[in-house]
Motif scaffolding. Structure first.
Motif, PDB file in Angstrom:
ATOM      1  N   PHE A 149       1.287  -6.717   1.324  1.00  0.00           N
ATOM      2  CA  PHE A 149       0.721  -5.505   0.720  1.00  0.00           C
ATOM      3  C   PHE A 149       1.445  -4.280   1.254  1.00  0.00           C
ATOM      4  CE2 PHE A 149      -2.790  -2.212   0.775  1.00  0.00           C
ATOM      5  CZ  PHE A 149      -2.764  -1.974  -0.590  1.00  0.00           C
ATOM      6  N   VAL A 150       1.898  -3.423   0.350  1.00  0.00           N
ATOM      7  CA  VAL A 150       2.517  -2.150   0.726  1.00  0.00           C
ATOM      8  C   VAL A 150       1.557  -1.048   0.293  1.00  0.00           C
ATOM      9  CG1 VAL A 150       4.521  -0.648   0.441  1.00  0.00           C
ATOM     10  CG2 VAL A 150       4.797  -3.135   0.308  1.00  0.00           C
ATOM     11  N   PRO A 151       0.776  -0.494   1.240  1.00  0.00           N
ATOM     12  CA  PRO A 151      -0.194   0.533   0.857  1.00  0.00           C
ATOM     13  C   PRO A 151       0.498   1.819   0.397  1.00  0.00           C
ATOM     14  CG  PRO A 151      -0.179   0.230   3.246  1.00  0.00           C
ATOM     15  CD  PRO A 151       0.772  -0.769   2.676  1.00  0.00           C
ATOM     16  N   ASP A 152      -0.263   2.698  -0.202  1.00  0.00           N
ATOM     17  CA  ASP A 152       0.347   3.950  -0.675  1.00  0.00           C
ATOM     18  C   ASP A 152       0.680   4.861   0.503  1.00  0.00           C
ATOM     19  OD1 ASP A 152      -2.282   4.348  -0.043  1.00  0.00           O
ATOM     20  OD2 ASP A 152      -2.663   5.802  -1.621  1.00  0.00           O
ATOM     21  N   GLY A 153       1.529   5.838   0.238  1.00  0.00           N
ATOM     22  CA  GLY A 153       1.862   6.804   1.264  1.00  0.00           C
ATOM     23  C   GLY A 153       3.049   6.432   2.128  1.00  0.00           C
ATOM     24  N   GLN A 181      13.043   7.124   2.197  1.00  0.00           N
ATOM     25  CA  GLN A 181      13.543   6.097   3.113  1.00  0.00           C
ATOM     26  C   GLN A 181      12.392   5.304   3.722  1.00  0.00           C
ATOM     27  OE1 GLN A 181      15.784   8.600   5.711  1.00  0.00           O
ATOM     28  NE2 GLN A 181      17.492   8.807   4.261  1.00  0.00           N
ATOM     29  N   ARG A 182      11.283   6.005   3.994  1.00  0.00           N
ATOM     30  CA  ARG A 182      10.126   5.283   4.551  1.00  0.00           C
ATOM     31  C   ARG A 182       9.540   4.329   3.521  1.00  0.00           C
ATOM     32  NH1 ARG A 182       6.060   8.905   5.668  1.00  0.00           N
ATOM     33  NH2 ARG A 182       7.366  10.695   5.180  1.00  0.00           N
ATOM     34  N   GLN A 183       9.568   4.730   2.244  1.00  0.00           N
ATOM     35  CA  GLN A 183       9.058   3.832   1.209  1.00  0.00           C
ATOM     36  C   GLN A 183       9.934   2.585   1.114  1.00  0.00           C
ATOM     37  OE1 GLN A 183       6.572   2.423  -0.290  1.00  0.00           O
ATOM     38  NE2 GLN A 183       5.964   4.297  -1.335  1.00  0.00           N
ATOM     39  N   MET A 184      11.248   2.789   1.223  1.00  0.00           N
ATOM     40  CA  MET A 184      12.155   1.641   1.203  1.00  0.00           C
ATOM     41  C   MET A 184      11.874   0.726   2.390  1.00  0.00           C
ATOM     42  SD  MET A 184      15.712   3.444   0.111  1.00  0.00           S
ATOM     43  CE  MET A 184      15.771   4.438  -1.387  1.00  0.00           C
ATOM     44  N   LEU A 185      11.656   1.354   3.546  1.00  0.00           N
ATOM     45  CA  LEU A 185      11.351   0.556   4.744  1.00  0.00           C
ATOM     46  C   LEU A 185      10.032  -0.199   4.562  1.00  0.00           C
ATOM     47  CD1 LEU A 185      11.877  -0.354   7.620  1.00  0.00           C
ATOM     48  CD2 LEU A 185      10.879   1.786   8.434  1.00  0.00           C
ATOM     49  N   ALA A 186       9.049   0.475   3.962  1.00  0.00           N
ATOM     50  CA  ALA A 186       7.748  -0.162   3.753  1.00  0.00           C
ATOM     51  C   ALA A 186       7.902  -1.412   2.887  1.00  0.00           C
ATOM     52  CB  ALA A 186       6.775   0.830   3.112  1.00  0.00           C
ATOM     53  N   ILE A 187       8.720  -1.310   1.858  1.00  0.00           N
ATOM     54  CA  ILE A 187       8.936  -2.464   0.973  1.00  0.00           C
ATOM     55  C   ILE A 187       9.752  -3.534   1.690  1.00  0.00           C
ATOM     56  CG2 ILE A 187       9.982  -3.221  -1.198  1.00  0.00           C
ATOM     57  CD1 ILE A 187       9.320  -0.394  -2.292  1.00  0.00           C
ATOM     58  N   ALA A 188      10.771  -3.096   2.420  1.00  0.00           N
ATOM     59  CA  ALA A 188      11.605  -4.043   3.171  1.00  0.00           C
ATOM     60  C   ALA A 188      10.758  -4.803   4.188  1.00  0.00           C
ATOM     61  CB  ALA A 188      12.736  -3.302   3.873  1.00  0.00           C
ATOM     62  N   ARG A 189       9.837  -4.084   4.829  1.00  0.00           N
ATOM     63  CA  ARG A 189       8.951  -4.725   5.805  1.00  0.00           C
ATOM     64  C   ARG A 189       8.142  -5.835   5.138  1.00  0.00           C
ATOM     65  NH1 ARG A 189       4.195  -4.720   6.366  1.00  0.00           N
ATOM     66  NH2 ARG A 189       3.673  -2.928   5.081  1.00  0.00           N
ATOM     67  N   ALA A 190       7.636  -5.536   3.934  1.00  0.00           N
ATOM     68  CA  ALA A 190       6.855  -6.545   3.209  1.00  0.00           C
ATOM     69  C   ALA A 190       7.734  -7.740   2.842  1.00  0.00           C
ATOM     70  CB  ALA A 190       6.243  -5.922   1.962  1.00  0.00           C
ATOM     71  N   LEU A 191       8.994  -7.482   2.525  1.00  0.00           N
ATOM     72  CA  LEU A 191       9.878  -8.582   2.123  1.00  0.00           C
ATOM     73  C   LEU A 191      10.264  -9.475   3.301  1.00  0.00           C
ATOM     74  CD1 LEU A 191      12.257  -6.778  -0.398  1.00  0.00           C
ATOM     75  CD2 LEU A 191      10.399  -8.379  -0.900  1.00  0.00           C
ATOM     76  N   MET A 192      10.136  -8.936   4.525  1.00  0.00           N
ATOM     77  CA  MET A 192      10.508  -9.721   5.707  1.00  0.00           C
ATOM     78  C   MET A 192       9.607 -10.944   5.889  1.00  0.00           C
ATOM     79  SD  MET A 192      13.244  -8.602   7.070  1.00  0.00           S
ATOM     80  CE  MET A 192      13.372  -9.370   8.689  1.00  0.00           C
ATOM     81  N   ILE A 193       8.462 -10.974   5.207  1.00  0.00           N
ATOM     82  CA  ILE A 193       7.620 -12.170   5.322  1.00  0.00           C
ATOM     83  C   ILE A 193       7.887 -13.119   4.159  1.00  0.00           C
ATOM     84  CG2 ILE A 193       5.864 -10.767   6.498  1.00  0.00           C
ATOM     85  CD1 ILE A 193       4.009 -11.280   4.089  1.00  0.00           C
TER      86      ILE A 193
END
Lengths: 240, 293
Positions: free
Chosen positions: A82-86, A144-156
């Motif tokens: 889950f990638v929450p908003d913000g 960039q933080r949004q990209m990181l947030a999505i990348a973090r989710a993809l790491m699982i």
């Protein structure tokens, strides 16, 4: 296959019920977008699904597995990201720590090769993160933080990826870049994607099917191609 | 006031800084991760001091082993406190948490007074290390040991937080607990773990107390106030900052009580005057980040 089936009954906050009933399904390689104005219940529905708002009944099936009883952190272990908003990241950790920490939270020690492979995948999607590996997440721009947030989710390596308004607050150029990346994730990662959006035009560009919420009720559902060309419905529910 | 007397006072203060640092290290880990303001940390230290004292006086156990045993015992005790008590209170309003740990602190203190009387005791332990002589200056062996263990405890806390995967999870959980859940981190367990590690550090600190201070039920009260001051000086959750804070506090206190006539009673006050000044100039502490909300 990553076939996801969801049913939510009475989701809301304490006495305030926002979404009385919602049911949908989405398959691997498919993107379902939840549309609707502010207050339509998009965020509430997603949060009911991942267990961070009150819900009287939640059914969540992933292929043959019943995930209905799992708590928020257990869902991540079952492959629901889950990638929450913000554009939320772990602000006091570096980009590399955000990604490594997300991987290590789920994997046993010593899965170096797999970590490397996933890192390569996300750096390939978002090259800027590769350049900013050592930077504190909190000091990066919103995009960039949004990209990181999505990348973090993809790491699982999710089977179901859920995104809440990923385009909110981003410049049009970045929205385009982000959605292009989401399109690539959809095609290559094989996961099912569920996304809430207000940016109709951008979302419809990559969506396979869509579900329009209006004051907590499903106003319209169907393949994206149909809804894209349905002038009357667009005007009535989306103000476009 | 000679150079020798000044250096003697400075070095002795620095060894006391080691004790303060040890007490603050555990507390800053707990507070930094869980945001629980644990007033009972001082009583955990006190229990560790009593345990080390008894293990030595009754069973002639070396204070080194006493310290380790206190660390284990208080770690387990912290787990019990967390599970039956704090885990529930954590879901409540912050004021309730504050009152809960304050209540626990008073309860433990009074139980100690009832069971063991308020009398101060002295642990008659042989010096753990030979005393350290530098020219005219000499540091008693036990003070030297306190400084050494305090510093080690500090470095261990820092290492856990920055170099272990649990440390990363602790930082994530304190940064954004909800996002940590979404990342698959069992935040409740991470909070428990940081509380248990903080409690174990309190137990070891108690062993240090038994070496250089009177062992008595109220010994934790002043120490926990100092520890909070040190955390405020260093910046919340900032472990290296707390080390500097401990040195500043101990030096201000030690030098005042040595060189100001009747300074013994002034030391504590001067140290806190310094804290107030720092907080007026930098409300987030010397090394703390300005909080953005």
């Amino acid at each position: 296959m990553n076939r996801v089936q969801v049913r939510i009954e009475k989701a809301g906050y304490g006495d305030l019920m926002v979404v009385p009933h919602l049911e949908f399904a989405v398959s691997g390689g498919e993107l379902l977008v939840l549309l609707g104005p502010n207050g339509a219940g998009k965020t509430t529905s997603l949060r009911a699904l991942v267990g961070t708002v009150d819900v009287s009944r939640r059914t969540l099936r992933l292929d043959d597995r019943d995930l209905s009883r799992l708590s928020t952190w257990q869902l991540a272990h079952a492959g629901v990201a889950f990638v929450p908003d913000g554009a939320r990241c772990f602000a006091n950790a570096t980009v590399e720590e955000n990604l490594r920490g997300a991987f290590e939270a789920l994997r046993p020690r010593g899965a170096q090769g797999e970590r490397r492979r996933l890192l390569d995948t996300v750096f390939n999607l978002f090259p800027i993160l590769h350049q900013r590996q050592g930077q504190l997440a909190g000091s990066m721009s919103g995009g960039q933080r949004q990209m990181l947030a999505i990348a973090r989710a993809l790491m699982i390596e999710p089977k179901l990826l859920i995104l809440d308004e990923p385009s909110a607050g981003l410049a049009p150029k970045l929205v385009e870049e982000l959605f292009e990346a989401l399109g690539r994730i959809k095609d290559s990662a094989g996961c099912a994607i569920l996304m809430a959006e207000q940016n109709f035009a951008a979302a419809m560009g990559i969506a396979d099917s869509c579900l329009v919420l209006d004051e907590g009720h499903v106003a319209l559902a169907g393949p994206a191609a149909e809804i894209r060309h349905n002038e009357r419905l667009r005007v009535a529910y989306l103000g476009l | 006031m000679t150079i020798a007397s000044v250096s003697q006072a400075v070095l002795l203060s620095l060894t006391i800084a080691g004790l303060y640092a040890a007490v603050a290290a555990g507390l800053t880990l707990t507070v930094g991760v869980t945001r629980i303001i644990n007033f009972a940390h001082g009583e955990f230290v006190m229990l560790g001091a009593f345990l080390t004292y008894w293990l030595h006086t009754r069973y002639a156990l070396s204070p080194w082993l006493g310290m380790a045993a206190s660390g284990v015992a208080l770690g387990l005790f912290s787990m019990l406190v967390y599970r039956v008590f704090l885990a529930r209170v954590l879901k409540q309003d912050e004021h309730n948490q504050l009152l809960a740990t304050l209540g626990l602190s008073i309860l433990l203190l009074n139980i100690a007074v009832i069971l063991w009387s308020p009398d101060p005791r002295v642990m008659q332990a042989p010096a753990l290390l030979p005393s350290l002589r530098l020219g005219d200056v000499s540091i008693p062996g036990n003070n030297f040991a306190v400084a050494l263990v305090g510093l080690t405890l500090f470095l261990v806390m820092l290492w856990i937080k920055t170099h272990t995967r649990y440390g990363t999870q602790m930082r994530f959980a304190s940064d954004d607990p909800e996002l940590a859940l979404h990342a698959g981190i069992n935040v409740d367990r991470v909070f428990e773990l940081s509380f248990v590690i903080g409690g174990a550090a309190a137990g070891v600190s108690g062993g240090l107390v038994a070496l250089v201070l009177y062992v008595q039920p109220t010994v934790g009260v002043d120490l926990v106030i100092r520890a909070f001051a040190i955390i405020a000086l260093g910046g919340l959750g900032n472990i290296p900052g707390a080390l500097v804070g401990a040195a500043i506090l101990a030096l201000a206190e030690g030098l005042t009580s040595t060189f100001v006539p009747q300074g013994g009673s002034w030391g504590f006050g001067v140290a806190f005057l310094l804290l107030l000044l720092v907080l007026i100039v930098r409300p987030s502490g010397l090394f703390g980040k300005q909080v953005q909300t």
